[in-house]
Design a protein around this motif. Structure first.
Motif, PDB file in Angstrom:
ATOM      1  N   ASP A 451       1.024  -1.408  -0.317  1.00  0.00           N
ATOM      2  CA  ASP A 451       0.514  -0.254  -0.105  1.00  0.00           C
ATOM      3  C   ASP A 451       1.201   1.244  -0.146  1.00  0.00           C
ATOM      4  OD1 ASP A 451       1.145  -0.711   2.910  1.00  0.00           O
ATOM      5  OD2 ASP A 451      -1.283   0.341   3.441  1.00  0.00           O
ATOM      6  N   ASP A 452       2.340   0.566   0.034  1.00  0.00           N
ATOM      7  CA  ASP A 452       2.698   2.505   0.024  1.00  0.00           C
ATOM      8  C   ASP A 452       2.893   2.900  -1.664  1.00  0.00           C
ATOM      9  OD1 ASP A 452       3.993   2.274   1.830  1.00  0.00           O
ATOM     10  OD2 ASP A 452       5.782   1.104   1.708  1.00  0.00           O
ATOM     11  N   GLU A 453       2.374   4.458  -1.422  1.00  0.00           N
ATOM     12  CA  GLU A 453       2.368   4.617  -2.347  1.00  0.00           C
ATOM     13  C   GLU A 453       2.892   4.830  -3.942  1.00  0.00           C
ATOM     14  OE1 GLU A 453       1.876   9.366  -2.466  1.00  0.00           O
ATOM     15  OE2 GLU A 453       0.975   8.609  -0.967  1.00  0.00           O
ATOM     16  N   PHE A 454       3.409   5.243  -5.196  1.00  0.00           N
ATOM     17  CA  PHE A 454       4.150   5.257  -5.977  1.00  0.00           C
ATOM     18  C   PHE A 454       3.797   6.824  -6.142  1.00  0.00           C
ATOM     19  CE2 PHE A 454       3.425   1.014  -7.951  1.00  0.00           C
ATOM     20  CZ  PHE A 454       5.239   0.965  -8.324  1.00  0.00           C
ATOM     21  N   ALA A 455       5.157   7.674  -6.497  1.00  0.00           N
ATOM     22  CA  ALA A 455       4.656   9.297  -6.637  1.00  0.00           C
ATOM     23  C   ALA A 455       5.649   9.969  -7.704  1.00  0.00           C
ATOM     24  CB  ALA A 455       5.060   9.471  -5.532  1.00  0.00           C
ATOM     25  N   GLY A 456       5.991  10.715  -8.295  1.00  0.00           N
ATOM     26  CA  GLY A 456       6.859  11.254  -8.581  1.00  0.00           C
ATOM     27  C   GLY A 456       7.118  10.837  -9.985  1.00  0.00           C
ATOM     28  N   SER A 457       6.880  10.434 -11.408  1.00  0.00           N
ATOM     29  CA  SER A 457       6.971   9.256 -12.242  1.00  0.00           C
ATOM     30  C   SER A 457       7.598  10.564 -13.094  1.00  0.00           C
ATOM     31  CB  SER A 457       5.750   9.209 -12.826  1.00  0.00           C
ATOM     32  OG  SER A 457       4.787   9.738 -12.560  1.00  0.00           O
ATOM     33  N   THR A 458       8.803  10.443 -13.634  1.00  0.00           N
ATOM     34  CA  THR A 458       9.685  11.257 -14.401  1.00  0.00           C
ATOM     35  C   THR A 458      10.464  10.482 -15.267  1.00  0.00           C
ATOM     36  OG1 THR A 458      10.835  13.284 -15.004  1.00  0.00           O
ATOM     37  CG2 THR A 458      11.790  11.938 -13.029  1.00  0.00           C
ATOM     38  N   PHE A 459      10.265  10.604 -16.476  1.00  0.00           N
ATOM     39  CA  PHE A 459      11.153  10.187 -17.998  1.00  0.00           C
ATOM     40  C   PHE A 459      12.137  10.660 -17.873  1.00  0.00           C
ATOM     41  CE2 PHE A 459       7.867   7.947 -18.847  1.00  0.00           C
ATOM     42  CZ  PHE A 459       8.211   6.978 -19.477  1.00  0.00           C
ATOM     43  N   SER A 460      13.663  10.671 -18.140  1.00  0.00           N
ATOM     44  CA  SER A 460      14.834  10.832 -18.835  1.00  0.00           C
ATOM     45  C   SER A 460      14.294  12.256 -19.744  1.00  0.00           C
ATOM     46  CB  SER A 460      16.032  10.093 -18.790  1.00  0.00           C
ATOM     47  OG  SER A 460      16.067   9.086 -19.241  1.00  0.00           O
ATOM     48  N   PRO A 461      15.340  12.692 -19.565  1.00  0.00           N
ATOM     49  CA  PRO A 461      15.314  13.686 -21.383  1.00  0.00           C
ATOM     50  C   PRO A 461      15.106  12.932 -22.486  1.00  0.00           C
ATOM     51  CG  PRO A 461      16.543  15.064 -19.701  1.00  0.00           C
ATOM     52  CD  PRO A 461      16.236  13.454 -19.516  1.00  0.00           C
ATOM     53  N   ASP A 462      16.473  11.876 -22.740  1.00  0.00           N
ATOM     54  CA  ASP A 462      16.064  11.192 -23.659  1.00  0.00           C
ATOM     55  C   ASP A 462      14.833  10.071 -23.654  1.00  0.00           C
ATOM     56  OD1 ASP A 462      17.338   9.271 -21.735  1.00  0.00           O
ATOM     57  OD2 ASP A 462      18.934   9.045 -22.823  1.00  0.00           O
ATOM     58  N   GLY A 463      14.441   9.773 -22.480  1.00  0.00           N
ATOM     59  CA  GLY A 463      13.568   8.478 -22.625  1.00  0.00           C
ATOM     60  C   GLY A 463      14.084   7.590 -22.364  1.00  0.00           C
ATOM     61  N   HIS A 464      14.781   7.201 -21.829  1.00  0.00           N
ATOM     62  CA  HIS A 464      15.285   5.621 -21.881  1.00  0.00           C
ATOM     63  C   HIS A 464      14.623   5.440 -20.363  1.00  0.00           C
ATOM     64  CE1 HIS A 464      18.473   2.933 -20.043  1.00  0.00           C
ATOM     65  NE2 HIS A 464      18.336   2.288 -21.619  1.00  0.00           N
ATOM     66  N   THR A 465      15.097   5.892 -19.546  1.00  0.00           N
ATOM     67  CA  THR A 465      14.626   5.619 -18.122  1.00  0.00           C
ATOM     68  C   THR A 465      13.606   6.738 -17.941  1.00  0.00           C
ATOM     69  OG1 THR A 465      17.009   5.116 -17.498  1.00  0.00           O
ATOM     70  CG2 THR A 465      15.424   4.899 -15.385  1.00  0.00           C
ATOM     71  N   LEU A 466      12.686   5.856 -16.759  1.00  0.00           N
ATOM     72  CA  LEU A 466      11.227   5.709 -16.386  1.00  0.00           C
ATOM     73  C   LEU A 466      11.917   5.756 -15.055  1.00  0.00           C
ATOM     74  CD1 LEU A 466       8.763   7.475 -15.818  1.00  0.00           C
ATOM     75  CD2 LEU A 466       7.166   4.804 -15.629  1.00  0.00           C
ATOM     76  N   PHE A 467      11.830   7.456 -14.036  1.00  0.00           N
ATOM     77  CA  PHE A 467      12.469   7.201 -12.884  1.00  0.00           C
ATOM     78  C   PHE A 467      10.726   7.389 -12.044  1.00  0.00           C
ATOM     79  CE2 PHE A 467      16.106   8.963 -14.579  1.00  0.00           C
ATOM     80  CZ  PHE A 467      17.191   8.327 -14.047  1.00  0.00           C
ATOM     81  N   VAL A 468      10.991   6.370 -10.461  1.00  0.00           N
ATOM     82  CA  VAL A 468       9.650   6.773  -9.833  1.00  0.00           C
ATOM     83  C   VAL A 468      10.117   6.253  -8.292  1.00  0.00           C
ATOM     84  CG1 VAL A 468       8.820   4.704 -10.111  1.00  0.00           C
ATOM     85  CG2 VAL A 468       7.112   6.281  -9.699  1.00  0.00           C
TER      86      VAL A 468
END
Length: 489
Positions: A451-468
């Motif tokens: 139940d810990d929430e996901f937050a802060g999803s963001t792609f790297s500028p080149d689209g390679h990596t999704l950080f969350v």
């Protein structure tokens, strides 16, 4: 291993009906409440994937995807500047960094009076525990360096990246020595500064710790910037009261000055011809609303107080002060507006508890203003119309959408924040809702943390990596990579 094959059809979908729409979601076709979406491509199931950090399974992902977690505060983490990393990792953005790496600026949503992390002498308020940290990472989530970039703020929830190279971090509170205790019941007397503002944090170096007071003192959640008109769009997550959708227009265009100015006009969204319309209520899929904007005359109230004495103003009065000005001029009621992102002339934003039976007033309401399981809205800036893109029909479809971002191909990536299984969801331009990741965290004692929430999803500028992030007292950040195009993200 067994996978998950769930909710790949858009149930409870909303669609754009008629008109010329900008942005990647212009192609929505009208569909009813339970009509199935036409799939762009087969969607893979999710299955357990080991973490590159230590081999533990913390996420379920599509076949072929990999990840590494870092800055896990289940054990103490010390940054390069000697700061002990706080938890509650929340909103975040990724920027181009040196040597082909990425620079992340990450919020820490810590509430309550207490010593600021980092250098207390540099803090905005030495008795506030939130802020942001800046992290240089490789495209595979390996930490190169990290440091405190703003401290002494409170409840840093989400924010938004600015195209000139900064992150605007938002305080989701109006705490201060001039305001009574919030939902925690803890006295604000120890605080030294008023809170409830947005602050600008540069990609390189640290913030000047000066709040943008003209952008309002309210329960800020996130922001999205329109580079053409130079306006900042702001969401409000006022849990117990109705929330508003705002626009702050600096006096000088930030694309020319390279910063947000602290002189400008704050306004609140109103639906034309329908004063105080309840947009938190269940609405017809594809509903379209022409809008106008009403002025907020007193965006940054500070109440007279005596240091060390109880505050003269209740939290309920302070947290709804700005919104009440808009409502008096007919502004719309929303439920808990959270994530926001800008893409090609459109601001997308989430309403976490929208889409249920209409509320009878504006609050306060103990279990949150709004009776639904979530809505996703799109404001088309040039057209000045608001469209309902998606409305959840129940918790097994989409439950409490929160932070949101767009992929390079225009798919919305939505973080869930509920009390059951939490997912990262994708919502495609064709209206297909599907699963990207599932939280399968387990604590060091073996207790599930699903139940810990996901937050802060963001792609790297080149689209390679999704950080969350995982937003919890024992937070952490994930770097996820794989063939995004194959799964339609």
């Amino acid at each position: 291993m067994a996978g998950i094959d769930r909710r790949t059809a858009l149930r409870g979908a909303a669609a754009i009906i008629g008109g010329t729409a900008l942005g990647p979601f212009a192609g929505f076709a009208a569909r009813g409440e339970a009509a199935p979406a036409q799939h762009d491509r087969p969607r893979p199931t999710l299955g357990p994937v080991p973490d590159h950090r230590d081999g533990a399974v913390r996420l379920w992902l599509p076949d072929g995807f990999e990840y590494r977690s870092f800055h896990d505060t289940e054990a103490p983490v010390v940054l390069d500047d000697g700061t002990r990393l706080p938890g509650r990792h929340d909103g975040m953005a990724a920027f181009r960094g040196p040597r082909g790496n990425y620079t992340l600026i990450r919020n820490h949503e810590v509430n309550g009076p207490g010593p600021a992390f980092g250098d207390a002498a540099a803090a905005y308020d030495p008795m506030a525990q939130g802020g942001t940290t800046t992290v240089e990472v490789t495209r595979f989530g390996e930490v190169v360096r990290s440091y405190t970039s703003i401290n002494g703020t409170q409840m840093n929830c989400s924010g938004g990246p600015m195209p000139w190279g900064s992150w605007v971090t938002c305080e989701e509170t109006v705490n201060g020595p001039d305001v009574g205790a919030d939902f925690t019941g803890v006295s604000n007397v120890p605080l030294r500064q008023p809170h409830g503002y947005v602050f600008e944090v540069p990609v390189k170096g640290t913030a000047d710790r000066e709040p943008v007071t003209a952008a309002g003192r309210f329960a800020h959640e996130s922001v999205a910037f329109d580079p053409r008109e130079g306006a900042l769009y702001l969401t409000e997550d006022d849990f117990g009261f109705a929330s508003g959708f705002y626009r702050y227009t600096p006096r000088q265009h930030p694309m020319r000055t390279g910063r947000l100015g602290n002189k400008g006009r704050l306004q609140m969204l109103k639906v034309k011809g329908r004063p105080n319309v309840h947009l938190e209520a269940s609405l017809r899929p594809g509903s379209v609303f022409p809008v106008e904007w009403v002025d907020i005359d007193d965006p940054s109230p500070v109440y007279p107080y005596t240091p060390g004495q109880p505050a003269p103003t209740t939290n309920n009065d302070a947290i709804s002060h700005v919104a009440r000005q808009g409502w008096a001029r007919g502004a719309a009621y929303f439920s808990r507006l959270e994530g926001a992102t800008y893409d090609r002339g459109v601001v997308y934003f989430t309403s976490t508890q929208g889409g249920g039976p209409e509320e009878t007033g504006t609050g306060p309401i103990a279990d949150g203003f709004g009776n639904g399981h979530g809505q996703i809205w799109a404001y088309h800036i040039r057209e000045r119309v608001l469209r309902l893109l998606y409305q959840s029909s129940g918790p097994d479809v989409l439950d409490f959408p929160d932070n949101v971002t767009t992929s390079p191909r225009g798919t919305l990536v939505v973080c869930e924040d509920n009390t059951n299984d939490n997912y990262l969801r994708g919502l495609t331009p064709r209206g297909e809702l599907f699963d990207i990741a599932l939280n399968r965290l387990v604590s060091s004692t073996g207790a599930p943390r699903y139940d810990d929430e996901f937050a802060g999803s963001t792609f790297s500028p080149d689209g390679h990596t999704l950080f969350v992030n995982i937003q919890a007292s024992r937070g952490m950040t994930f770097a996820i990579w794989g063939d995004w195009r194959r799964i339609g993200v």
